[in-house]
Design a protein around this motif. Structure first.
Motif, PDB file in Angstrom:
ATOM      1  N   TYR A 289       0.827  -1.210   0.000  1.00  0.00           N
ATOM      2  CA  TYR A 289       0.000   0.000   0.000  1.00  0.00           C
ATOM      3  C   TYR A 289       0.862   1.261   0.000  1.00  0.00           C
ATOM      4  O   TYR A 289       0.561   2.238  -0.698  1.00  0.00           O
ATOM      5  CB  TYR A 289      -0.911  -0.001   1.225  1.00  0.00           C
ATOM      6  CG  TYR A 289      -2.070  -0.962   1.129  1.00  0.00           C
ATOM      7  CD1 TYR A 289      -3.000  -0.863   0.096  1.00  0.00           C
ATOM      8  CD2 TYR A 289      -2.240  -1.982   2.063  1.00  0.00           C
ATOM      9  CE1 TYR A 289      -4.063  -1.753   0.000  1.00  0.00           C
ATOM     10  CE2 TYR A 289      -3.302  -2.861   1.980  1.00  0.00           C
ATOM     11  CZ  TYR A 289      -4.214  -2.746   0.947  1.00  0.00           C
ATOM     12  OH  TYR A 289      -5.270  -3.626   0.852  1.00  0.00           O
TER      13      TYR A 289
ATOM     14  N   GLY B 103       0.842   3.788  -3.072  1.00  0.00           N
ATOM     15  CA  GLY B 103       0.386   5.144  -2.796  1.00  0.00           C
ATOM     16  C   GLY B 103       1.437   6.186  -3.106  1.00  0.00           C
ATOM     17  O   GLY B 103       1.128   7.270  -3.616  1.00  0.00           O
TER      18      GLY B 103
ATOM     19  N   ALA C  89      -3.857   7.873  -4.104  1.00  0.00           N
ATOM     20  CA  ALA C  89      -2.743   7.808  -3.155  1.00  0.00           C
ATOM     21  C   ALA C  89      -3.239   7.934  -1.723  1.00  0.00           C
ATOM     22  O   ALA C  89      -2.734   7.252  -0.818  1.00  0.00           O
ATOM     23  CB  ALA C  89      -1.735   8.916  -3.468  1.00  0.00           C
TER      24      ALA C  89
ATOM     25  N   ASP D 196      -4.650   4.525  -0.562  1.00  0.00           N
ATOM     26  CA  ASP D 196      -3.624   3.514  -0.318  1.00  0.00           C
ATOM     27  C   ASP D 196      -2.782   3.846   0.914  1.00  0.00           C
ATOM     28  O   ASP D 196      -2.465   2.963   1.725  1.00  0.00           O
ATOM     29  CB  ASP D 196      -2.726   3.370  -1.544  1.00  0.00           C
ATOM     30  CG  ASP D 196      -3.361   2.517  -2.631  1.00  0.00           C
ATOM     31  OD1 ASP D 196      -4.151   1.611  -2.289  1.00  0.00           O
ATOM     32  OD2 ASP D 196      -3.079   2.749  -3.817  1.00  0.00           O
ATOM     33  N   LEU D 197      -2.407   5.107   1.068  1.00  0.00           N
ATOM     34  CA  LEU D 197      -1.564   5.471   2.206  1.00  0.00           C
ATOM     35  C   LEU D 197      -2.342   5.413   3.521  1.00  0.00           C
ATOM     36  O   LEU D 197      -1.772   5.076   4.563  1.00  0.00           O
ATOM     37  CB  LEU D 197      -0.980   6.863   1.990  1.00  0.00           C
ATOM     38  CG  LEU D 197       0.061   6.946   0.869  1.00  0.00           C
ATOM     39  CD1 LEU D 197       0.452   8.396   0.599  1.00  0.00           C
ATOM     40  CD2 LEU D 197       1.302   6.128   1.220  1.00  0.00           C
TER      41      LEU D 197
END
Length: 268
Positions: free
Chosen positions: A73, A77, A89, A92-93
Motif C-alpha cells: 500500500y 500510494g 494515493a 492507499d496510504l
C-alpha cells in the motif's frame, strides 16, 4: 525374492514422498521469491522514475503477499502521489497507515501528509475552507506520529519538521489572502459610506469651514486606511514568497517533487 520386492516397494514410496515434498518446497520457494521480487521491484522502479511500473509491481505484491501488506500500500500510494493521483494515493496510504508497524509509521505519515497538502493546494482558490481543513489534516497527520519512529536528529524527524514548516507557511499564506479580500471589501464599503456622507454634506447648508474640516478628516482616514492596507499587502506578499520557497524545497524533497525525480526513503 520377497525381500527384494519389499525393498523395492519401500524405495518407491520414499521416492514419491520426496517428489511431493520437493514439489511443495519448490512451489513455496517460487512463491516467496516472486513476492519478494515484486516488493523490491516496486521500489526499484520508483527510484528509476518508472511510476506506472512501480504501481503495477506494488499491486502484484498486494495480490500475492498475505504479510507486510503495508509495504504494498505504501509503495503504490507513493507512486500514485508522484504522478498526481492524489485521491488514489490517499486511499492507499491511509490503508498502509492502519496496518503499518510503528517502525514504518513515520514514513507513511510523511507521504500521507504530503498528499493532503497537495490536495489542499489544488482547491485553495476554489474552496478556501476545505483547503484549510486539508492543511490542518496534513499537520495533524505529522503531529500524531509516534516518537519511536522519529527519534531526535533522525532523517524522519527532519523530514517531518520540514513538512510542518512548509504546510504552516502555505496555511498562513491562504489565510492572509482571505483576510486581504475581506479587508478590501470592508474598505470599499467604508469608502462608499464616506462618499454618501460627503454628498449629504454638500447638500447641507453648513459653512465652507465645516466642509473643509470634514474633507481634511476624510483625507486623514483614507491615508490611515491606505497605510493599513499596504502593511497587510506586505505581510501577504511575504507569506506568499515563503510559500513559493517552500514549494521549491518540496520539489527537491517530497514524493513527486521535480516530477517525482526523488524518492522518499523507506524504512524497510
Amino acid at each position: 525374492m520377497n525381500r527384494i520386492r519389499r525393498l523395492w516397494s519401500r524405495l518407491r514410496r520414499i521416492t514419491k514422498i520426496n517428489l511431493i515434498l520437493g514439489t511443495v518446497f519448490t512451489l513455496v520457494a517460487a512463491y516467496v521469491g516472486l513476492t519478494a521480487y515484486f516488493g523490491t521491484a516496486s521500489q526499484v522502479r520508483y527510484a528509476s522514475n518508472d511510476f506506472p511500473g512501480a504501481k503495477k509491481a506494488a499491486t502484484a505484491f498486494l495480490r500475492l503477499s498475505p504479510l507486510q501488506r503495508h509495504i504494498g500500500y505504501f509503495n503504490r500510494g507513493t507512486a500514485e502521489a508522484a504522478v498526481g493521483d492524489y485521491d488514489e494515493a490517499q486511499a492507499d496510504l491511509e490503508a498502509a497507515l492502519e496496518i503499518a508497524p510503528t517502525s514504518a509509521e513515520c514514513a507513511v505519515r510523511i507521504n500521507l501528509s504530503f498528499v493532503y497538502e497537495k490536495q489542499a493546494d489544488e482547491i485553495s482558490s476554489q474552496d478556501p475552507d476545505q483547503s484549510q481543513e486539508l492543511y490542518d489534516r496534513s499537520l495533524k497527520t505529522l503531529d500524531e506520529a509516534p516518537e519511536e519512529c522519529q527519534p531526535k536528529k533522525s532523517e524522519e524527524k527532519q523530514k517531518s519538521e520540514q513538512a510542518k514548516d512548509r504546510v504552516e507557511d502555505k496555511k498562513k499564506g491562504e489565510q492572509a489572502k482571505d483576510d486581504g479580500t475581506d479587508d478590501s471589501d470592508s474598505s470599499g464599503d467604508s469608502q462608499d459610506e464616506d462618499s454618501k456622507d460627503q454628498e449629504s454634506d454638500d447638500k447641507s447648508s453648513d459653512g465652507d469651514g465645516k466642509k473643509s474640516e470634514e474633507e481634511n478628516s476624510d483625507q486623514s482616514d483614507d491615508s490611515n486606511e491606505s497605510e493599513g492596507r499596504s502593511e497587510r499587502e506586505k505581510k501577504r506578499e511575504e507569506l506568499e514568497k515563503r510559500g513559493e520557497d517552500s514549494d521549491r524545497q518540496q520539489q527537491q524533497q517530497g514524493p513527486g517533487g521535480n516530477g517525482g525525480r526523488s524518492s522518499p526513503d523507506k524504512p524497510w
